[in-house]
Design a protein around this motif. Structure first.
Motif, mmCIF file in Angstrom:
data_model
loop_
_atom_site.group_PDB
_atom_site.id
_atom_site.type_symbol
_atom_site.label_atom_id
_atom_site.label_comp_id
_atom_site.label_asym_id
_atom_site.label_seq_id
_atom_site.Cartn_x
_atom_site.Cartn_y
_atom_site.Cartn_z
ATOM 1 N N PRO A 73 91.348 37.416 45.549
ATOM 2 C CA PRO A 73 90.368 36.707 46.374
ATOM 3 C C PRO A 73 90.509 35.188 46.244
ATOM 4 C CG PRO A 73 89.313 38.512 45.220
ATOM 5 C CD PRO A 73 90.702 38.405 44.649
ATOM 6 N N SER A 74 90.230 34.492 47.341
ATOM 7 C CA SER A 74 90.389 33.042 47.372
ATOM 8 C C SER A 74 89.213 32.408 48.095
ATOM 9 C CB SER A 74 91.697 32.667 48.077
ATOM 10 O OG SER A 74 91.705 31.299 48.415
ATOM 11 N N ALA A 75 88.535 31.476 47.413
ATOM 12 C CA ALA A 75 87.436 30.751 48.053
ATOM 13 C C ALA A 75 87.960 29.823 49.137
ATOM 14 C CB ALA A 75 86.661 29.959 47.003
ATOM 15 N N VAL A 76 89.161 29.264 48.955
ATOM 16 C CA VAL A 76 89.755 28.394 49.971
ATOM 17 C C VAL A 76 89.972 29.183 51.257
ATOM 18 C CG1 VAL A 76 91.759 26.989 50.555
ATOM 19 C CG2 VAL A 76 90.855 26.950 48.231
ATOM 20 N N ARG A 77 90.519 30.376 51.116
ATOM 21 C CA ARG A 77 90.752 31.240 52.272
ATOM 22 C C ARG A 77 89.426 31.565 52.972
ATOM 23 N NH1 ARG A 77 93.256 36.039 49.874
ATOM 24 N NH2 ARG A 77 94.826 34.507 49.266
ATOM 25 N N ALA A 78 88.402 31.840 52.194
ATOM 26 C CA ALA A 78 87.092 32.189 52.769
ATOM 27 C C ALA A 78 86.483 30.998 53.506
ATOM 28 C CB ALA A 78 86.150 32.661 51.669
ATOM 29 N N ARG A 79 86.684 29.786 52.970
ATOM 30 C CA ARG A 79 86.140 28.620 53.659
ATOM 31 C C ARG A 79 86.860 28.368 54.970
ATOM 32 N NH1 ARG A 79 86.436 23.928 49.517
ATOM 33 N NH2 ARG A 79 85.522 22.751 51.234
ATOM 34 N N GLY A 80 88.165 28.626 55.009
ATOM 35 C CA GLY A 80 88.887 28.509 56.272
ATOM 36 C C GLY A 80 88.347 29.483 57.298
ATOM 37 N N ALA A 81 88.077 30.724 56.857
ATOM 38 C CA ALA A 81 87.518 31.731 57.759
ATOM 39 C C ALA A 81 86.112 31.355 58.209
ATOM 40 C CB ALA A 81 87.510 33.098 57.072
ATOM 41 N N ALA A 82 85.340 30.752 57.302
ATOM 42 C CA ALA A 82 83.977 30.349 57.654
ATOM 43 C C ALA A 82 83.978 29.265 58.718
ATOM 44 C CB ALA A 82 83.236 29.865 56.406
ATOM 45 N N ALA A 83 84.910 28.318 58.621
ATOM 46 C CA ALA A 83 85.003 27.259 59.633
ATOM 47 C C ALA A 83 85.319 27.851 60.994
ATOM 48 C CB ALA A 83 86.080 26.247 59.238
ATOM 49 N N LEU A 84 86.231 28.815 61.026
ATOM 50 C CA LEU A 84 86.577 29.466 62.285
ATOM 51 C C LEU A 84 85.392 30.262 62.821
ATOM 52 C CD1 LEU A 84 88.895 29.896 64.271
ATOM 53 C CD2 LEU A 84 89.625 31.861 62.896
ATOM 54 N N ALA A 85 84.660 30.940 61.922
ATOM 55 C CA ALA A 85 83.538 31.782 62.342
ATOM 56 C C ALA A 85 82.447 30.990 63.048
ATOM 57 C CB ALA A 85 82.949 32.502 61.127
ATOM 58 N N ARG A 86 82.291 29.715 62.691
ATOM 59 C CA ARG A 86 81.247 28.905 63.327
ATOM 60 C C ARG A 86 81.481 28.730 64.818
ATOM 61 N NH1 ARG A 86 79.728 24.013 59.155
ATOM 62 N NH2 ARG A 86 79.865 25.223 57.233
ATOM 63 N N THR A 87 82.707 28.913 65.252
ATOM 64 C CA THR A 87 83.023 28.702 66.662
ATOM 65 C C THR A 87 83.122 29.997 67.453
ATOM 66 O OG1 THR A 87 85.445 28.925 66.516
ATOM 67 C CG2 THR A 87 84.504 26.826 65.848
#
Length: 469
Positions: A99-113
């Motif tokens: 698991p990677s928090a960096v990867r999750a933050r990238g996904a979270a940024a995309l999810a906002r759109t």
């Protein structure tokens, strides 16, 4: 033994001909022969902004965005800095299995759109593999095998994607993935006939690119969505080329008010400097991971270096949007508008007005609405495009462009008007940056609330956009 060090440090070819000879020796002689027959005798060398230079030193204006890969031009500063920082801070790609928090933050940024209830993302190195992931998930989620695609579509050159491509591209590699049927794009009656109880998904480009940028009838995508819902099939929309603002909405499907079950993105998500694509989905599809959480191992798909880019790429793509009465409006491609205190990736005039004294709100709103609507007209976009030529120091093109556009624009656009807009932008940028810093200070020290950006590490827009301080 091969001397790797010496082979990688040899002098770079100093001419197009030398470069082609090198490609012929070590990549493909047949491909070089094909390039020569097509009249393409250049080898790309240095790139910057809208220009490329060949190995003979000749400069070209590059009008090929590679399907949206170079939405920001070549070597955009924000992407170079993000990649450099990721390599310095993270050191390597990371283990895809951990698991990677960096990867999750990238996904979270995309999810906002993302539209609808899409909130999860599976990253891949390229769009073809992201389509592969989407089709596998559709079959696994529904327990069905059929995939309905569009004639003349393009989704990549692997597995499911290849089977959905044109026969001219795939016939060499038969037998292909079975269960694929094709219908004419935009023909809703054909979709109704093709989707049945064995259909796992309808998988199409929202706006087919290589087919000629086909725009479907207004009721096409809403009706396709209904058919999928009625018959238990999923809807996969491939927005690798049409997504991230290239149709005037963040995602092309938003023009028709439709949210897919799976959305595929790529190309411009990379900033043009590091390969990345994504398959995003909602709760229904995510449920399959409970049965097989590691269904698609991908050594490079989970690169934590790569997923720094959605945070920056999404923010940069959307920094020139405004929300007006709940509707997104795409503004020009150079103005860095602010983010609100919730981290929404665009400038929303509603919270901005709310902090102003009540007597001046109507006046400011009227002026802002006028400005936003002026620049979202066809003429406004063309004026801004012409001003952009001046910004890129492409003065010789201005008169030629104006001659073409003025044949269909009223009132005509003059060089003086374009120059005035360019000069205004040069004065406006520093003001916007000062406002952005003031807004950050206000949120943190007066309202005492965190001011969350899509890219928390970035301190100012100057860091992302060079030459604007």
């Amino acid at each position: 033994m091969v001397d790797v060090a010496s082979s990688t440090t040899r002098a770079f070819p100093d001419s197009n001909e030398a470069g082609l000879e090198l490609v012929a020796r070590h990549v493909s002689a047949a491909k070089v022969d094909a390039f020569r027959r097509l009249g393409l005798r250049i080898v790309q060398g240095r790139r910057e902004g809208v220009r490329i230079w060949d190995l003979d030193g000749k400069a070209y204006l590059n009008c090929h965005s590679s399907g949206g890969v170079f939405n920001f031009g070549h070597r955009p500063e924000f992407a170079i800095r993000a990649l450099t920082r990721a390599l310095q801070e993270l050191g390597d790609m990371g283990d895809w299995l951990v698991p990677s928090a960096v990867r999750a933050r990238g996904a979270a940024a995309l999810a906002r759109t993302l539209p609808g209830d899409l909130r999860y993302t599976f990253f891949t190195p390229g769009g073809g593999e992201a389509v592969e992931v989407a089709c596998k998930l559709a079959r696994a989620t529904t327990g069905r095998t059929g995939i309905v695609s569009a004639e003349h579509g393009y989704h990549g050159h692997v597995g499911f994607a290849l089977a959905m491509d044109e026969e001219r591209d795939s016939h060499w590699f038969a037998p292909l993935v079975p269960g694929i049927s094709k219908v004419p794009f935009g023909d809703i009656a054909a979709v109704e006939r093709a989707v049945d109880d064995e259909t796992a998904a309808v998988c199409m480009e929202t706006v087919p690119a290589t087919a000629g940028y086909l725009v479907p009838p207004d009721d096409y995508w809403p009706r396709v969505r209904e058919i999928c819902d009625e018959r238990g099939a999923l809807l996969i929309l491939d927005e690798v080329q049409s997504g991230l603002g290239r149709t005037g909405r963040v995602w092309a499907c938003e023009r028709w008010g439709v949210a897919p079950d799976l959305l595929v993105a790529g190309k411009g998500l990379s900033g043009g400097v590091y390969p990345i694509a994504a398959c995003s989905f909602g709760e229904r599809v995510d449920a399959f991971f409970a049965r097989d959480p590691f269904f698609h191992p991908s050594s490079y798909g989970g690169s934590v270096v790569r997923v720094t880019h959605p945070r920056l790429g999404v923010d940069a793509h959307l920094s020139n949007w405004a929300w007006l009465d709940g509707e997104p409006w795409q503004l020009d491609l150079t103005t860095p508008f602010l983010l609100d205190e919730h981290g929404r990736p665009a400038f929303d005039i509603t919270p901005f007005l709310a902090v102003l004294p009540a007597p001046v709100r109507p006046v400011v709103r009227r002026e802002m609405v006028t400005l936003i609507r002026r620049w979202t007209t066809a003429r406004g976009a063309l004026v801004d495009m012409t001003a952009g030529l001046l910004k890129e120091r492409l003065d010789p093109w201005v008169d030629r462009v104006l001659t073409e556009v003025n044949a269909s624009v009223a009132p005509p656009i003059s060089r003086a008007e374009a120059t005035r807009i360019y000069d205004n932008d040069r004065r406006l940028w520093p003001l916007l940056f000062r406002l952005e810093r003031a807004n950050r200070w206000w949120q943190r020290h007066v309202r005492r609330r965190a001011f969350e950006f899509l890219v928390p590490e970035r301190t100012t827009y100057e860091e992302a956009l060079p030459g604007t301080g």
